[in-house]
Design a protein around this motif. Structure first.
Motif, short mmCIF file in Angstrom:
data_model
loop_
_atom_site.label_atom_id
_atom_site.label_comp_id
_atom_site.label_asym_id
_atom_site.label_seq_id
_atom_site.Cartn_x
_atom_site.Cartn_y
_atom_site.Cartn_z
N GLN A 133 36.92 36.11 47.29
CA GLN A 133 36.66 35.73 46.13
C GLN A 133 35.07 36.19 45.54
OE1 GLN A 133 39.97 36.28 44.78
NE2 GLN A 133 38.86 33.70 43.26
N TYR A 136 34.97 39.23 44.26
CA TYR A 136 36.37 39.57 43.77
C TYR A 136 36.39 38.51 42.23
CZ TYR A 136 41.01 39.93 41.60
OH TYR A 136 42.94 39.53 40.70
N ALA A 137 36.37 38.28 41.97
CA ALA A 137 36.12 37.32 40.39
C ALA A 137 34.61 37.67 39.97
CB ALA A 137 36.01 35.81 40.47
N ARG A 138 34.67 37.33 38.81
CA ARG A 138 33.19 36.87 38.21
C ARG A 138 32.33 36.58 38.90
NH1 ARG A 138 30.17 34.40 34.68
NH2 ARG A 138 31.94 33.56 33.80
N VAL A 193 50.59 30.12 43.36
CA VAL A 193 50.95 30.14 42.14
C VAL A 193 50.76 30.31 40.89
CG1 VAL A 193 51.90 27.58 40.84
CG2 VAL A 193 52.05 27.62 43.00
N PRO A 194 50.82 31.16 39.66
CA PRO A 194 49.84 31.56 39.21
C PRO A 194 49.48 30.52 37.62
CG PRO A 194 51.76 33.15 39.25
CD PRO A 194 51.83 31.36 40.05
N ASP A 195 48.39 31.05 37.26
CA ASP A 195 48.07 30.23 35.82
C ASP A 195 48.95 30.74 35.43
OD1 ASP A 195 47.10 30.15 33.46
OD2 ASP A 195 45.11 30.19 33.53
N LEU A 198 48.72 33.38 33.12
CA LEU A 198 48.26 34.93 33.35
C LEU A 198 49.17 35.95 32.70
CD1 LEU A 198 46.30 36.20 36.30
CD2 LEU A 198 48.11 36.15 36.63
N ILE A 202 49.86 41.59 37.20
CA ILE A 202 48.95 40.95 37.46
C ILE A 202 49.12 41.22 39.16
CG2 ILE A 202 45.38 40.28 37.66
CD1 ILE A 202 45.21 40.02 35.17
N LEU B 89 41.91 28.96 41.83
CA LEU B 89 41.70 30.82 41.73
C LEU B 89 41.22 30.88 40.72
CD1 LEU B 89 43.36 31.09 44.97
CD2 LEU B 89 40.76 31.41 44.69
N ALA B 90 39.50 31.26 40.05
CA ALA B 90 39.63 30.98 38.45
C ALA B 90 39.15 32.11 38.19
CB ALA B 90 38.19 29.89 38.45
N ARG B 91 39.17 32.94 37.20
CA ARG B 91 38.28 34.22 36.89
C ARG B 91 36.73 34.58 36.87
NH1 ARG B 91 42.58 31.95 34.14
NH2 ARG B 91 44.29 33.77 33.43
N SER B 92 36.41 33.32 36.95
CA SER B 92 34.88 33.13 37.17
C SER B 92 34.89 32.71 38.57
CB SER B 92 33.89 33.00 36.18
OG SER B 92 34.17 32.01 36.38
N PRO B 166 46.41 24.29 37.37
CA PRO B 166 45.05 25.81 36.92
C PRO B 166 43.97 25.34 37.17
CG PRO B 166 46.24 24.83 34.90
CD PRO B 166 47.02 24.20 35.98
N PRO B 167 43.61 26.71 36.98
CA PRO B 167 41.75 26.69 36.99
C PRO B 167 41.78 26.51 34.91
CG PRO B 167 42.49 29.52 37.46
CD PRO B 167 44.08 28.32 37.77
N TYR B 174 39.28 35.23 30.10
CA TYR B 174 40.42 35.30 30.15
C TYR B 174 41.33 36.62 30.03
CZ TYR B 174 42.03 30.04 30.63
OH TYR B 174 41.67 28.81 30.95
N PRO B 177 40.91 41.57 33.99
CA PRO B 177 41.62 41.86 34.48
C PRO B 177 42.20 41.22 36.41
CG PRO B 177 40.09 43.61 34.50
CD PRO B 177 40.24 41.92 34.19
N VAL B 178 41.84 39.71 36.40
CA VAL B 178 41.45 39.02 38.29
C VAL B 178 42.90 37.89 37.78
CG1 VAL B 178 40.50 37.32 38.26
CG2 VAL B 178 39.18 38.94 37.49
N TRP B 179 43.08 37.85 38.65
CA TRP B 179 44.23 36.98 38.95
C TRP B 179 44.22 35.87 39.49
CZ3 TRP B 179 46.01 33.06 42.50
CH2 TRP B 179 47.43 32.84 42.63
N ALA B 180 44.36 34.50 38.98
CA ALA B 180 44.14 33.25 38.85
C ALA B 180 45.12 32.65 39.49
CB ALA B 180 43.48 32.97 37.57
N GLY B 181 45.01 31.51 39.52
CA GLY B 181 46.15 30.53 40.25
C GLY B 181 45.46 29.49 40.52
N VAL B 182 46.20 29.37 42.06
CA VAL B 182 46.28 27.74 42.77
C VAL B 182 47.42 28.30 44.12
CG1 VAL B 182 46.73 25.04 43.93
CG2 VAL B 182 46.09 26.52 41.71
N LEU B 183 46.40 28.40 45.17
CA LEU B 183 46.84 28.39 46.06
C LEU B 183 46.98 26.69 46.96
CD1 LEU B 183 47.90 30.87 48.32
CD2 LEU B 183 45.40 30.33 49.55
#
Lengths: 212, 212
Positions: A133, A136-138, A193-195, A198, A202, B89-92, B166-167, B174, B177-183
C-alpha cells in the motif's frame, strides 16, 4: 542471538524460549497489532497499537494526541506481540494450555524528528499492516506527517516464547479414557469488501486480493 | 452502562466507544488470551495471560511462581483484550486503519484464598479456554490447586473500543483511482489433532469437534 537480561530471561518454562533473532523477526513480521505497555501516573496502561519492523528497529505510531504514545516517548515501555495457534486439551484441567508464539520487547522508544526517518518509519508501519500500500495509496502530506507521532524502539532487549505440540500430562493420567490433543486456531483473510462509495471499474489490486 | 473514569474515558475517536456492559462481555467472552500489564521496578511488563469471565469478575491464573501474577496481586493492573477483524484500506496511507474490538480493564486483582472460590475461578478460566472441558477432563487435585495462583479482578472500571466499516477518506481523495475497502480477517478452528500417544477408540467429544 537474543540478549538475556534479568527481565528477558525466562523465569519458567525455559524450554519455550526462542533463542534466535530470526524467531523474534518471525513473530513480529506476522503480527498486525502489538500491545504497548506504558506507566501513567504510576499505573500500567496497555493499548493495542500498530507497529512495523525494519531491521532491528520497531516503529510505533499514532496521533500526536494519543495518551499512550505521549507516555511512551523516551520512557520505559514493554511491547508484546502474541499469536495464538491452538488450544492444548490435556487429560487434566491443570495441564490445559495454549500453543502460541509471543515476543516481548523492553526499551525506550525515541520520537523521530527528521522527515526522512519519519517517512521510513511510516513506510515500515504501512507495509506491516498492508503490504504494497505504501506504493499504491496516496503518501502522507506534510500536514499529515505533522499530526503523526512516530517512535523508534530498538529490538536489543527482547525475548521470544513459543509453545508447540501435544499436551504434557501427568504419568498416571495417560490411563484416563479422555480425548487429548490440540484444537488448532487459524486466521485467514476473507474476500475484500469494497468501500460502498467506490466507483465502478477500480479493480482490487493483487497485493490485496492475493495476500497470504 | 460502562463507567467513565478519567482513564477509561476515550480521549480520541469517541465515536468508537462501546457504552453497554454487553459490549464488554461480548469482547471478553470471545477472547482466549488477555494482555496483562503490571509495573515491575517502575517499568511496565505486558504478558499474554489466560483469563475467564463470570458475571462482573475477570479471573486470571498462572503458576504461583510467575513474575507477572506475583506483581499483579493487589496492585494496579491493566488488562486488555483485542480482536482484529480486518484491515481498512484507505485511499491515503494516513487513513489506513484496523477494524477491531478491544476492551481495557483497570483495577486491583485480589488473590483468591478459599477453595470454593478458587475452584469457581478455575472453572471460568477453563470454560473460557475450552468450553465443556471442566466437566470432561480430570479436575484439579489439592496439590495442583495449591500450585495455581487465581486472581479476581472486578470489571467495574472498563472501556470498550470498536471500529467497524469502510475507510473514512479525505474529501479530495475520493476522486483518486485507488481501490478502497476492507480486507476481513477471520479466525477458524482447524480439525482436532489427537495426541500421538492417544489410545485407539477414544473419540473426539462434540464439545471439541463442534466448537464454534
Amino acid at each position: 542471538m537474543l540478549s538475556t537480561t534479568p527481565r528477558t530471561r525466562l523465569g519458567r518454562e525455559k524450554q519455550r524460549a526462542g533463542t534466535d533473532r530470526q524467531d523474534l523477526y518471525d513473530v513480529l513480521d506476522t503480527g498486525l497489532f502489538c500491545h504497548l505497555g506504558v506507566v501513567v501516573d504510576g499505573c500500567p496502561m496497555v493499548v493495542p497499537t500498530g507497529y512495523g519492523r525494519a531491521g532491528d528497529t520497531l516503529y510505533l505510531h499514532g496521533s500526536t494526541g494519543a495518551r499512550s504514545l505521549r507516555a511512551a516517548a523516551g520512557a520505559e515501555v514493554c511491547v508484546t506481540v502474541t499469536h495464538v495457534d491452538g488450544i492444548v486439551l490435556a487429560r487434566s484441567v491443570f495441564h490445559h494450555s495454549v500453543n502460541y508464539r509471543s515476543a516481548i520487547i523492553y526499551g525506550r522508544p525515541e520520537p523521530l524528528t527528521g522527515e526522512e526517518e519519519r517517512l521510513e518509519g511510516l513506510r515500515a508501519l504501512t507495509e506491516q499492516l498492508a503490504p504494497g500500500q505504501w506504493d499504491y495509496a496516496r503518501r502522507p502530506s506534510p500536514k499529515e506527517l505533522a499530526a503523526t507521532a512516530v517512535l523508534a524502539l530498538s529490538l536489543e532487549e527482547a525475548s521470544v516464547k513459543i509453545r508447540r505440540g501435544p499436551p504434557q500430562d501427568d504419568e498416571a493420567d495417560y490411563e484416563l479414557p479422555v480425548w487429548a490433543g490440540v484444537l488448532p486456531l487459524r486466521t485467514a483473510w476473507g474476500a475484500p469488501v469494497p468501500d460502498p462509495v467506490l466507483p465502478e471499474g477500480i479493480d482490487v489490486p493483487v497485493h490485496i486480493s492475493g495476500r497470504e
